[in-house]
Design a protein around this motif. Sequence first.
Motif, PDB file in Angstrom:
ATOM      1  N   GLU A   1       1.342  27.746   6.799  1.00  0.00           N
ATOM      2  CA  GLU A   1       2.101  28.370   7.878  1.00  0.00           C
ATOM      3  C   GLU A   1       1.170  29.078   8.858  1.00  0.00           C
ATOM      4  O   GLU A   1       1.360  29.002  10.082  1.00  0.00           O
ATOM      5  CB  GLU A   1       3.107  29.362   7.296  1.00  0.00           C
ATOM      6  N   ARG A   2       0.169  29.775   8.339  1.00  0.00           N
ATOM      7  CA  ARG A   2      -0.783  30.455   9.218  1.00  0.00           C
ATOM      8  C   ARG A   2      -1.509  29.445  10.107  1.00  0.00           C
ATOM      9  O   ARG A   2      -1.685  29.666  11.311  1.00  0.00           O
ATOM     10  CB  ARG A   2      -1.805  31.236   8.397  1.00  0.00           C
ATOM     11  N   ALA A   3      -1.953  28.347   9.486  1.00  0.00           N
ATOM     12  CA  ALA A   3      -2.671  27.327  10.254  1.00  0.00           C
ATOM     13  C   ALA A   3      -1.772  26.718  11.321  1.00  0.00           C
ATOM     14  O   ALA A   3      -2.189  26.503  12.465  1.00  0.00           O
ATOM     15  CB  ALA A   3      -3.200  26.240   9.320  1.00  0.00           C
ATOM     16  N   SER A   4      -0.502  26.457  10.963  1.00  0.00           N
ATOM     17  CA  SER A   4       0.431  25.882  11.931  1.00  0.00           C
ATOM     18  C   SER A   4       0.707  26.846  13.072  1.00  0.00           C
ATOM     19  O   SER A   4       0.768  26.444  14.241  1.00  0.00           O
ATOM     20  CB  SER A   4       1.731  25.501  11.224  1.00  0.00           C
ATOM     21  N   ASP A   5       0.862  28.133  12.759  1.00  0.00           N
ATOM     22  CA  ASP A   5       1.098  29.133  13.806  1.00  0.00           C
ATOM     23  C   ASP A   5      -0.077  29.221  14.775  1.00  0.00           C
ATOM     24  O   ASP A   5       0.106  29.534  15.957  1.00  0.00           O
ATOM     25  CB  ASP A   5       1.347  30.505  13.169  1.00  0.00           C
ATOM     26  N   ALA A   6      -1.282  28.954  14.266  1.00  0.00           N
ATOM     27  CA  ALA A   6      -2.470  29.004  15.121  1.00  0.00           C
ATOM     28  C   ALA A   6      -2.757  27.677  15.808  1.00  0.00           C
ATOM     29  O   ALA A   6      -3.776  27.547  16.494  1.00  0.00           O
ATOM     30  CB  ALA A   6      -3.687  29.419  14.289  1.00  0.00           C
ATOM     31  N   GLY A   7      -1.852  26.693  15.645  1.00  0.00           N
ATOM     32  CA  GLY A   7      -2.047  25.389  16.273  1.00  0.00           C
ATOM     33  C   GLY A   7      -2.971  24.473  15.499  1.00  0.00           C
ATOM     34  O   GLY A   7      -3.454  23.476  16.047  1.00  0.00           O
ATOM     35  N   GLY A   8      -3.233  24.792  14.235  1.00  0.00           N
ATOM     36  CA  GLY A   8      -4.118  23.975  13.416  1.00  0.00           C
ATOM     37  C   GLY A   8      -3.373  23.284  12.291  1.00  0.00           C
ATOM     38  O   GLY A   8      -2.159  23.121  12.320  1.00  0.00           O
ATOM     39  N   ALA A   9      -4.130  22.885  11.260  1.00  0.00           N
ATOM     40  CA  ALA A   9      -3.535  22.169  10.140  1.00  0.00           C
ATOM     41  C   ALA A   9      -4.347  22.435   8.883  1.00  0.00           C
ATOM     42  O   ALA A   9      -5.556  22.699   8.939  1.00  0.00           O
ATOM     43  CB  ALA A   9      -3.484  20.668  10.424  1.00  0.00           C
ATOM     44  N   LEU A  10      -3.671  22.361   7.725  1.00  0.00           N
ATOM     45  CA  LEU A  10      -4.291  22.542   6.421  1.00  0.00           C
ATOM     46  C   LEU A  10      -4.334  21.202   5.698  1.00  0.00           C
ATOM     47  O   LEU A  10      -3.343  20.469   5.685  1.00  0.00           O
ATOM     48  CB  LEU A  10      -3.500  23.557   5.590  1.00  0.00           C
ATOM     49  N   THR A  11      -5.469  20.895   5.091  1.00  0.00           N
ATOM     50  CA  THR A  11      -5.624  19.678   4.291  1.00  0.00           C
ATOM     51  C   THR A  11      -6.125  20.071   2.914  1.00  0.00           C
ATOM     52  O   THR A  11      -7.078  20.855   2.784  1.00  0.00           O
ATOM     53  CB  THR A  11      -6.634  18.718   4.939  1.00  0.00           C
ATOM     54  N   ILE A  12      -5.463  19.542   1.875  1.00  0.00           N
ATOM     55  CA  ILE A  12      -5.915  19.765   0.499  1.00  0.00           C
ATOM     56  C   ILE A  12      -6.019  18.415  -0.190  1.00  0.00           C
ATOM     57  O   ILE A  12      -5.310  17.469   0.149  1.00  0.00           O
ATOM     58  CB  ILE A  12      -4.963  20.695  -0.281  1.00  0.00           C
ATOM     59  N   GLY A  13      -6.904  18.309  -1.144  1.00  0.00           N
ATOM     60  CA  GLY A  13      -7.081  17.049  -1.857  1.00  0.00           C
ATOM     61  C   GLY A  13      -8.302  17.118  -2.756  1.00  0.00           C
ATOM     62  O   GLY A  13      -8.779  18.203  -3.118  1.00  0.00           O
ATOM     63  N   ARG A  14      -8.843  15.949  -3.128  1.00  0.00           N
ATOM     64  CA  ARG A  14     -10.027  15.884  -3.976  1.00  0.00           C
ATOM     65  C   ARG A  14     -11.265  15.868  -3.109  1.00  0.00           C
ATOM     66  O   ARG A  14     -11.352  15.124  -2.133  1.00  0.00           O
ATOM     67  CB  ARG A  14      -9.986  14.644  -4.862  1.00  0.00           C
ATOM     68  N   SER A  15     -12.214  16.687  -3.487  1.00  0.00           N
ATOM     69  CA  SER A  15     -13.454  16.767  -2.722  1.00  0.00           C
ATOM     70  C   SER A  15     -14.387  15.620  -3.107  1.00  0.00           C
ATOM     71  O   SER A  15     -14.218  14.969  -4.149  1.00  0.00           O
ATOM     72  CB  SER A  15     -14.139  18.111  -2.971  1.00  0.00           C
ATOM     73  N   ARG A  16     -15.419  15.411  -2.323  1.00  0.00           N
ATOM     74  CA  ARG A  16     -16.414  14.374  -2.598  1.00  0.00           C
ATOM     75  C   ARG A  16     -17.288  14.731  -3.787  1.00  0.00           C
ATOM     76  O   ARG A  16     -18.020  13.892  -4.313  1.00  0.00           O
ATOM     77  CB  ARG A  16     -17.279  14.181  -1.362  1.00  0.00           C
ATOM     78  N   ARG A  17     -17.184  15.995  -4.238  1.00  0.00           N
ATOM     79  CA  ARG A  17     -17.956  16.439  -5.391  1.00  0.00           C
ATOM     80  C   ARG A  17     -17.125  16.386  -6.668  1.00  0.00           C
ATOM     81  O   ARG A  17     -17.546  16.890  -7.706  1.00  0.00           O
ATOM     82  CB  ARG A  17     -18.485  17.851  -5.142  1.00  0.00           C
ATOM     83  N   GLY A  18     -15.925  15.827  -6.561  1.00  0.00           N
ATOM     84  CA  GLY A  18     -15.083  15.616  -7.727  1.00  0.00           C
ATOM     85  C   GLY A  18     -14.063  16.697  -7.985  1.00  0.00           C
ATOM     86  O   GLY A  18     -13.178  16.518  -8.820  1.00  0.00           O
ATOM     87  N   GLY A  19     -14.175  17.829  -7.304  1.00  0.00           N
ATOM     88  CA  GLY A  19     -13.241  18.922  -7.549  1.00  0.00           C
ATOM     89  C   GLY A  19     -12.152  19.001  -6.487  1.00  0.00           C
ATOM     90  O   GLY A  19     -11.655  17.980  -5.999  1.00  0.00           O
ATOM     91  N   PHE A  20     -11.811  20.215  -6.127  1.00  0.00           N
ATOM     92  CA  PHE A  20     -10.709  20.484  -5.213  1.00  0.00           C
ATOM     93  C   PHE A  20     -11.272  20.703  -3.807  1.00  0.00           C
ATOM     94  O   PHE A  20     -12.326  21.330  -3.640  1.00  0.00           O
ATOM     95  CB  PHE A  20      -9.920  21.708  -5.668  1.00  0.00           C
ATOM     96  N   LEU A  21     -10.551  20.214  -2.799  1.00  0.00           N
ATOM     97  CA  LEU A  21     -10.937  20.359  -1.403  1.00  0.00           C
ATOM     98  C   LEU A  21      -9.855  21.120  -0.656  1.00  0.00           C
ATOM     99  O   LEU A  21      -8.669  20.798  -0.766  1.00  0.00           O
ATOM    100  CB  LEU A  21     -11.147  18.987  -0.737  1.00  0.00           C
ATOM    101  N   LEU A  22     -10.270  22.125   0.084  1.00  0.00           N
ATOM    102  CA  LEU A  22      -9.368  22.836   1.001  1.00  0.00           C
ATOM    103  C   LEU A  22     -10.049  22.886   2.359  1.00  0.00           C
ATOM    104  O   LEU A  22     -11.181  23.364   2.461  1.00  0.00           O
ATOM    105  CB  LEU A  22      -9.064  24.250   0.501  1.00  0.00           C
ATOM    106  N   GLU A  23      -9.324  22.396   3.374  1.00  0.00           N
ATOM    107  CA  GLU A  23      -9.901  22.332   4.715  1.00  0.00           C
ATOM    108  C   GLU A  23      -8.865  22.798   5.723  1.00  0.00           C
ATOM    109  O   GLU A  23      -7.707  22.353   5.680  1.00  0.00           O
ATOM    110  CB  GLU A  23     -10.361  20.907   5.029  1.00  0.00           C
ATOM    111  N   VAL A  24      -9.296  23.663   6.621  1.00  0.00           N
ATOM    112  CA  VAL A  24      -8.436  24.136   7.704  1.00  0.00           C
ATOM    113  C   VAL A  24      -9.103  23.779   9.023  1.00  0.00           C
ATOM    114  O   VAL A  24     -10.265  24.110   9.245  1.00  0.00           O
ATOM    115  CB  VAL A  24      -8.202  25.663   7.620  1.00  0.00           C
ATOM    116  N   ILE A  25      -8.330  23.107   9.870  1.00  0.00           N
ATOM    117  CA  ILE A  25      -8.794  22.744  11.203  1.00  0.00           C
ATOM    118  C   ILE A  25      -7.999  23.523  12.231  1.00  0.00           C
ATOM    119  O   ILE A  25      -6.778  23.536  12.198  1.00  0.00           O
ATOM    120  CB  ILE A  25      -8.650  21.221  11.458  1.00  0.00           C
ATOM    121  N   ALA A  26      -8.684  24.208  13.117  1.00  0.00           N
ATOM    122  CA  ALA A  26      -8.001  25.030  14.133  1.00  0.00           C
ATOM    123  C   ALA A  26      -8.180  24.432  15.506  1.00  0.00           C
ATOM    124  O   ALA A  26      -9.137  23.713  15.770  1.00  0.00           O
ATOM    125  CB  ALA A  26      -8.548  26.450  14.109  1.00  0.00           C
TER     126      ALA A  26
END
Length: 418
Positions: free
Chosen positions: A393-418
């Motif tokens: 919601e914070r990312a959307s309010d700022a005009g951005g987006a949140l992405t979650i998934g598997r990272s290239r290192r095998g674990g968890f990935l969290l990415e926010v683009i503004a």
Amino acid sequence: MTDDVCDEQGAAAAAARPARREHRFGLLGRIGIGEGGFLDAPSLDGVTGWPRLRLTLGAPGAKRWYPGALISQLFIVGFILVPLLTQLPAPASWFWGLGVIVYGALFTVSFPIAMALPDRWRWVPPAGLLLLSLPFLLVLGPDLSGLWTYVAVSAAMCFGGDRRAVFSVFGLSAVAFVINLIDGALQPSNTPPWTMPLIILSIGTLMAAFTRNLQTLSQLRRTQKELATVAVEEERNRVARDMHDILGHSLSAIALKADLAAKLSERDPAAASAEIHEVQTLARATLSDMRAVVSGYRQVRIASELASLRTLLPAAGITAHLPTTTDEVPERNRELFGWALREAATNVIRHAGAENCWVTLAPGRITVEDDGIGPAARSPEAAGGTGLHGLAERASDAGGALTIGRSRRGGFLLEVIA
């Protein structure tokens, strides 16, 4: 003076303000000025028959209408009722005088009656006034066409100032002009035939415009109440989201520091004491943050979150790979990226089971990765819980987006683009 006492006094002052405001508009509200208006109709859902009519007759809008309606009848009394009682013989004068009183009473309740009727039947009260006025015009002459001024006002109010009201006012004015023109041709008079039609037209159109403005004002007030409800709901969501983010992160850090202090208490009391002091500091900071959230002044910055991670991740046994500076992040993104880093760090410490955590910064992007168990092996609550939802919601309010998934290192990935 304690904070609780200040809060109680503030609440008392806030409760007193509406009371003073209501007192200030008390008299004006009763005549339709200030807060409130003629179009404040009650809720009539499921109410029919006489209870429905009784409800509208006593509605706030009707009570604001009555004083003006009664004052307007001074014209009837001075220019119609008194001449009838003084110029006609006794039996006829009382008969027509009673008719004028009934006409005035019907005009007074015409608008409340219209509020009780479905929209397609709103024409009934002004039509009743028009029919009741016809015997006066047919028997006593066109001089009594002034009664149609009340028909025009009733039509303007009952139709809500829409096109039907305008057509009714213009129609009455035109017919009154024709009648007075014919009467003037048959019986010459010093009064121009357009005098009364112009009065009907001017007062009728004025009331139609006034009623239209009242409707707009009523809609604005309803919208204002809806916006106030939405604002309250948004504030509740903000507080809930901030409380989750702050408590989740801070309590995880406190628990981590307390566990470490417990492990060090026997073999290294000095280090354990240092950890306990940090727990105290974190607890006080958390309390301050909670107060700031309630006050609406809480701000999270990317630099302060990075500084916090430099101690929290190693304390959790996780090797931190963090950027050395945040200079490239523009000011507009620093708070959002701070929240993203806080949520990601909480998830890494509590759920990831990772040995390493990498944070990458760019002007419009923040990426947090770990080499833990990854999203597939995590519980549904951990993989998409309240914290991630609030961050989205914070990312959307700022005009951005949140992405979650598997990272290239095998674990968890969290990415926010503004």
